[in-house]
Every structure is written in structure tokens, then in C-alpha cells.
Design a protein around this motif. Structure first.
Motif, short mmCIF file in Angstrom:
data_model
loop_
_atom_site.label_atom_id
_atom_site.label_comp_id
_atom_site.label_asym_id
_atom_site.label_seq_id
_atom_site.Cartn_x
_atom_site.Cartn_y
_atom_site.Cartn_z
N PRO A 74 -4.84 33.06 53.20
CA PRO A 74 -3.78 32.07 52.95
C PRO A 74 -4.26 30.88 52.11
O PRO A 74 -3.58 29.87 52.07
N TYR A 75 -5.40 30.98 51.45
CA TYR A 75 -5.92 29.83 50.69
C TYR A 75 -5.29 29.70 49.31
O TYR A 75 -4.97 28.60 48.88
N GLU A 76 -5.13 30.84 48.61
CA GLU A 76 -4.41 30.82 47.33
C GLU A 76 -3.89 32.21 47.04
O GLU A 76 -4.64 33.18 47.10
N TYR A 77 -2.61 32.29 46.79
CA TYR A 77 -2.00 33.59 46.50
C TYR A 77 -0.67 33.35 45.80
O TYR A 77 -0.14 32.25 45.80
N HIS A 78 -0.18 34.42 45.19
CA HIS A 78 1.11 34.33 44.51
C HIS A 78 2.21 34.55 45.53
O HIS A 78 2.20 35.52 46.26
N ASP A 79 3.15 33.62 45.55
CA ASP A 79 4.26 33.74 46.46
C ASP A 79 5.28 34.67 45.82
O ASP A 79 5.67 34.48 44.67
N GLY A 80 5.68 35.68 46.61
CA GLY A 80 6.54 36.73 46.11
C GLY A 80 7.74 36.30 45.30
O GLY A 80 7.94 36.75 44.17
N SER A 81 8.51 35.36 45.84
CA SER A 81 9.81 35.07 45.24
C SER A 81 9.73 34.59 43.79
O SER A 81 10.33 35.17 42.90
N ASP A 82 8.97 33.54 43.54
CA ASP A 82 8.94 33.03 42.17
C ASP A 82 7.54 33.05 41.57
O ASP A 82 7.28 32.43 40.53
N ASP A 83 6.64 33.78 42.25
CA ASP A 83 5.28 33.95 41.73
C ASP A 83 4.50 32.65 41.58
O ASP A 83 3.53 32.58 40.84
N LYS A 222 -7.48 38.72 58.10
CA LYS A 222 -6.33 38.83 59.02
C LYS A 222 -5.06 39.20 58.26
O LYS A 222 -4.29 40.04 58.71
N VAL A 223 -4.86 38.56 57.11
CA VAL A 223 -3.66 38.84 56.32
C VAL A 223 -3.67 40.29 55.84
O VAL A 223 -2.68 41.02 55.97
N PHE A 224 -4.80 40.73 55.29
CA PHE A 224 -4.87 42.08 54.72
C PHE A 224 -4.72 43.14 55.81
O PHE A 224 -4.09 44.17 55.59
N VAL A 225 -5.31 42.90 56.98
CA VAL A 225 -5.22 43.88 58.08
C VAL A 225 -3.77 43.97 58.58
O VAL A 225 -3.29 45.05 58.92
N GLN A 226 -3.10 42.84 58.58
CA GLN A 226 -1.70 42.83 58.99
C GLN A 226 -0.83 43.63 58.02
O GLN A 226 0.13 44.28 58.42
#
Ligand code: GLN
Length: 282
Positions: A74-83, A222-226
Motif C-alpha cells: 500500500p505504499y505506492e500503486y496505481h489506483d484502478g479508477s483513474d490510474d 499481504k496485499v498480493f496474497v489477498q
């Protein structure tokens, strides 16, 4: 080279606590593998954060460029809706920029390229869930630490790997140039390490049986395993680390400004609020 396996038998969920008054003291004495290519494998995207506060401020000093690799939730990633690039680092960086009177621009490049971008002066700072290491400190200064993390091991649910010792002779997937890569290479040998450009690609390789385990930071783990069926994180953690902001060695004035801003953002609860938006402890 010392064996790095610390086998900190701590609950993975507990380890992402903030460093209340951390310093950029080193947390690892690993020798960094050469980042030979440091080729930018991902297409570079640049994001301007429209910072209303700074734009209204009479004191807008211009733009601060942050280099990151936005493949690290959750430190830096592209948010799905508007990238948009979102996450803990993106928000802390925006808060620092606002405090110092700048508009923030985020540059999304390969993780391997973040430090070169800072040393060449193309970026003002690098923030990418980046662990403070002695080797990296030869190239950049690190701010005070703003978070702690641990390297963990992901395996398939039916894996015979139950502890770090069982990794001997197994194929380990890592994100190229990360501390997970360095530890795995040192402890288990280059021939046993498969490198991927993105952590999620290593995790996908694990679920396809191409590697036996993945070593990666606990929160992205945790995010990837989920997001991937049939995987689990081993209870015993691999190595404890501190995250900090990388700044050009020549730019000590900016380093001091960033540390001052960080201290205020820690003291007034801003950083805690940002973290709790992205990490729920349960
Ligand atoms: N914390 C790890 C490192 O600094 C991984 C960072 C990342 O993949 N963004 O090497």
C-alpha cells in the motif's frame, strides 16, 4: 558474509508499526548486488498532484519530483479508477511538499532506477518503500525513517516450506534490486534466485509453480496474497528494516527541510492518519 536469517518469530501483522522518532540508522549490513542494467523497464509516467494549498500559497517554490516504482501497495500503486498513483508514500510526499511550499510531481520508474534518478538530480527525492542500507547510503542520504517493515516469505498453502531454513536449495522469486533480492542472493546463492520487475510478477510465478517462494516486504506481501488464491505468508519473518526517503548527497539543505517536515507530520498525527487509511490492523 554473515548469514542474514534472523528468524524473527513475530506476527507479520504486528510489524508495520511506525517509527515514532526513527533515524536513518542502518538496519542492514547487506552488500548490495550490482544493479547493472538499472534499465527502466516500466514506461515512465508522471503525475502532477494538484495541490490546491500550495497553488494558493504565495510561497510556491515550484515542483518537487519524487521518483518511485508504483507497484508496491500500500505504499505506492496505481489506483484502478483513474490510474492515479496513491498510497502511503504518495500521501506523505504530498504532505511534505505542501509543508515546504512545493507542488509534487510523481515519476513512476523501475525500482532499480529510483536511486540513479536521485543521484543524477533528475528527481528531488526517491520514495518507494525504500529500505535504508549501508550500500545505498554510499549513493544517497536518507531522511529519518518514517516506517518499519520486515521481509517475509510467501509460499503456496500446500508448500513443504515451513520456515526460512527450508528455503535452502529452493527457487526464490524476488523483485529485482530490492533487499529481498539481496538477502536471497547472499543467503541462498544467485543460482536459486529468480528476479522479476514487479513484486506481483514474482507472486504470480509462485502461484504458477515457477518458483518455490517469494521474499518481499510484509505489507505488499499481504496485499498480493489477498489478491492471489492459494498462497500464505510464513510466520517467521526474514529481516527487519526501516523505510526512508532518498535524497541527493549534495542536497543537505533539502534533507534538513524534509526531516523537519517529517518530524512535524509525525508529531501532529498526519503520518499515523495516512498509514491507518491504508493499513488496517486486525
Ligand atoms: N524495501 C525494499 C527495498 O528497499 C523493497 C522496496 C520496493 O520494492 N519498492 O529494497
Amino acid at each position: 558474509m554473515k548469514k542474514k536469517i534472523l528468524a524473527l518469530t513475530m506476527a507479520v501483522a504486528m510489524v508495520s508499526s511506525l517509527v515514532a522518532c526513527g533515524s536513518s540508522s542502518e538496519t542492514s549490513e547487506k552488500t548490495e548486488a550490482t544493479n547493472e542494467a538499472a534499465e527502466e523497464t516500466s514506461t515512465e509516467t508522471v503525475q502532477e498532484t494538484d495541490n490546491v494549498a500550495t497553488q494558493e500559497s504565495a510561497e510556491n517554490k515550484g515542483t518537487l519530483v519524487m521518483a518511485t516504482n508504483a507497484e508496491f501497495p500500500p505504499y505506492e500503486y496505481h489506483d484502478g479508477s483513474d490510474d492515479q498513483i496513491v498510497g502511503i508514500d504518495a500521501e506523505i510526499a504530498a504532505a511534505i511538499a505542501e509543508k515546504l511550499g512545493y507542488t509534487l510531481e510523481i515519476e513512476d520508474i523501475a525500482f532499480d532506477s529510483v536511486i540513479p534518478e536521485v543521484t543524477s538530480g533528475k528527481a528531488d527525492f526517491g520514495m518507494a518503500g525504500m529500505t535504508v542500507t549501508e550500500e545505498r547510503k554510499k549513493s544517497v542520504n536518507f531522511s529519518d525513517s518514517y516506517a518499519t517493515a520486515v521481509q517475509v516469505v510467501i509460499v503456496t498453502e500446500d508448500s513443504d516450506i515451513a520456515s526460512i531454513d527450508d528455503l535452502s536449495g529452493k527457487i526464490i522469486g524476488v523483485q529485482s534490486g530490492t533487499t529481498g533480492d539481496l538477502y536471497a542472493t547472499d543467503d541462498f546463492g544467485d543460482e536459486n534466485v529468480e528476479r522479476y520487475n514487479k513484486g506481483m510478477e514474482a507472486v504470480q510465478a509462485l502461484s504458477q509453480g515457477k518458483v518455490d517462494a517469494v521474499i518481499i516486504d510484509n505489507e505488499p506481501a499481504k496485499v498480493f496474497v489477498q489478491e492471489t488464491a492459494g498462497l500464505k505468508i510464513l510466520e517467521s519473518a526474514y529481516a527487519e528494516e526501516e523505510y526512508a526517503i532518498a535524497i541527493n548527497l549534495d542536497n543537505t539543505e533539502f534533507l534538513n527541510d524534509v526531516n523537519a517536515a517529517l518530524a512535524e507530520l509525525k508529531a501532529d498525527g498526519t503520518i499515523d492518519n495516512i498509514v491507518s487509511k491504508y493499513i488496517t490492523t486486525n
